[in-house]
Write an enzyme that holds these catalytic residues in place. Structure first.
Site, mmCIF file in Angstrom:
data_model
loop_
_atom_site.group_PDB
_atom_site.id
_atom_site.type_symbol
_atom_site.label_atom_id
_atom_site.label_comp_id
_atom_site.label_asym_id
_atom_site.label_seq_id
_atom_site.Cartn_x
_atom_site.Cartn_y
_atom_site.Cartn_z
ATOM 1 N N GLU A 36 -0.130 -2.615 -9.779
ATOM 2 C CA GLU A 36 -0.045 -3.564 -8.667
ATOM 3 C C GLU A 36 1.345 -4.192 -8.613
ATOM 4 O O GLU A 36 1.915 -4.373 -7.537
ATOM 5 C CB GLU A 36 -1.103 -4.662 -8.815
ATOM 6 C CG GLU A 36 -2.543 -4.184 -8.713
ATOM 7 C CD GLU A 36 -2.881 -3.530 -7.392
ATOM 8 O OE1 GLU A 36 -2.027 -3.502 -6.479
ATOM 9 O OE2 GLU A 36 -4.000 -3.009 -7.279
ATOM 10 N N GLU B 12 0.836 -1.215 0.000
ATOM 11 C CA GLU B 12 0.000 0.000 0.000
ATOM 12 C C GLU B 12 0.866 1.258 0.000
ATOM 13 O O GLU B 12 0.543 2.248 -0.655
ATOM 14 C CB GLU B 12 -0.966 0.010 1.188
ATOM 15 C CG GLU B 12 -1.973 -1.153 1.221
ATOM 16 C CD GLU B 12 -2.806 -1.294 -0.048
ATOM 17 O OE1 GLU B 12 -3.010 -0.289 -0.763
ATOM 18 O OE2 GLU B 12 -3.229 -2.432 -0.348
HETATM 19 ZN ZN LIG Z 1 -2.700 -2.717 -4.544
#
Ligand SMILES: [Zn+2]
Lengths: 280, 158
Positions: free
Chosen positions: A196, A143
């Site tokens: 990601e 994150e």
């Molecule tokens: Zn993520």
């Protein structure tokens, strides 16, 4: 005197002989093409502007989002532990121009996400599913990676763009707006696989930095993969697709960097016993 | 996955409504036109004219106001098509057949109202209005056509 001779009209001039199906198809594809072009063009503009957004403005946007989240548990005993982990990582491992705050939400969603203004929202469901401190550190590091890459702002910009298009273009015609609005919704707050992947790299680097090894990095994904019956409830998945590809990419990066795997760190006692539905 | 189900369901319901609207609407329109053409041929003998006749009609034994009205609803498919037209502009061909059907049906009903003994219907006027607006969005619900005129009967016809 006009002589009246009744007769039927030979053809109907008031109705255009045209295929309505074809007309619908042409108009609809035209509209969709315009929406897609505008969406991506504005998306590009947002991407260009993102590096210049000052942290103070980010905080303002973040607080708007934060107010909509229900079930924020400020007294959760796990929050100080998470906060200490994040503080430690931002100090030593991840370079961010602002402090990051962890917010625990009392909800069974197995999810965590990065909000503008340096807030990491972690759901209770996720905290119950993790089994080691390393696994948790990886998720937090991931994150933080979104903050480093400013993905959270990109996601926000696209969401705003999508919403504005559907409202401006379609006005109050609710039927069309519902349909197009919902199809835009599907992609709105989802990061791309590339984003990601980049966030995963930050995650694994911060694991190496904090523990000196990277065991536990892929535990979370593997746990999720194994318990597929639980999958539908795993919200973390919906925004983090193609998990097996991600595991492979993480492993590849680990080997390339020469990161080792050593013993896992136990979770502090405030986390209780791990959720039985998770594997390993 | 979970959050995708809601919009997907909406989309499926939407597509279902559009196709139901298209097939049911097309069938209804086809049948209506068949009926209109058959009855128009049957009532062809009675002229309905828009002219006013100021001079005396000595043979006329009676005159009365006759009227006919018809309400035709749009279907979901036509609504969507017209909704798209609102964005791009141009002729709303989807609504043309509705107005045409309503107008012709109203005139036929007016003739049926006048009866077979009528010689001519004078001073015919047609009015249209949209009624039954949908609550959300304010788009047209259905259209009404009203045709009225003065039916003239001569003594021979009684
Ligand atoms: Zn993520």
């Amino acid at each position: 005197m006009v002589r009246y001779t009744p007769k039927l009209p030979e053809k109907n001039v008031n109705v255009t002989p045209r295929s309505h199906i074809r007309e619908l198809f042409v108009l609809l594809s035209g509209l969709i093409a315009i929406v897609v072009v505008v969406y991506f063009l504005l998306g590009l503009v947002v991407d260009q502007l993102v590096p210049y957004v000052p942290p103070s403005f980010e905080k303002k946007i973040g607080s708007v989002y934060l107010r909509q989240i229900e079930g924020i548990d400020k007294k959760d005993p796990r929050q100080p532990v998470l906060q200490a982990m994040v503080d430690d990582m931002t100090e030593k491992c991840v370079d961010l121009p602002y402090d990051v705050e962890v917010i625990v939400v009392n909800d069974q969603l197995v999810n965590a996400f990065a909000l503008p203004g340096g807030k990491i929202v972690v759901f209770d469901g996720l905290l119950k599913a993790v089994e080691s401190e390393n696994e948790l550190a990886f998720i937090l590091g991931h994150e933080l990676g979104h903050f480093v890459n400013k993905d959270h702002l990109r996601g926000l910009g696209r969401a705003l763009v999508g919403l504005s298009i559907s409202l401006t273009l379609l006005g109050t015609d609710s039927h069309l707006n519902d349909m197009l609005g919902s199809s835009l919704n599907l992609n709105r707050l989802r990061f791309s696989q590339q984003q990601e992947g980049k966030a995963d790299i930050v995650g694994i680097n911060s694991l190496q930095c904090r523990y000196g090894h990277v065991k536990g990095a892929t535990d979370f994904f593997e746990g999720l993969e194994a318990s597929s019956s639980f999958r539908q409830l795993r919200h973390y998945f919906a925004t983090h697709p193609a998990e097996s590809k991600r595991i492979d990419d993480i492993e590849e990066y680990r080997i390339k960097q020469g990161f080792e795997k050593k013993a896992l760190q136990q979770l502090p006692s405030v986390f209780g016993t791990p959720d039985s539905t998770s594997t390993e | 996955m979970m959050e995708a189900i809601g919009p997907l369901l909406n989309l499926i319901i939407f597509l279902l409504l559009v196709s139901v609207g298209y097939f049911a609407g097309t069938l209804a329109e086809k049948r209506h036109y068949q009926s209109i053409q058959k009855r128009e041929a049957a009532w062809l003998r009675i002229p309905a004219v828009s002219a006013r006749f100021d001079e005396k009609l000595p043979q006329a034994s009676g005159g009365e106001m006759v009227y006919g009205s018809a309400v035709i609803s749009i279907d979901y498919f036509k609504r969507i098509l017209a909704g798209l037209r609102i964005i791009f502009g141009g002729r709303v061909t989807a609504y043309e057949s509705l107005i045409d059907r309503a107008r012709r049906e109203a005139i036929l009903r007016m003739k049926e109202n006048a009866g077979p003994n009528t010689d001519i219907i004078l001073n015919v006027r047609i009015e249209t209005s949209s009624i039954g607006n949908s609550a959300n969005g304010g788009s047209v619900g259905s259209i009404e056509a009203l045709a009225y005129g003065t039916a003239i009967r001569t003594s021979q016809n009684g």
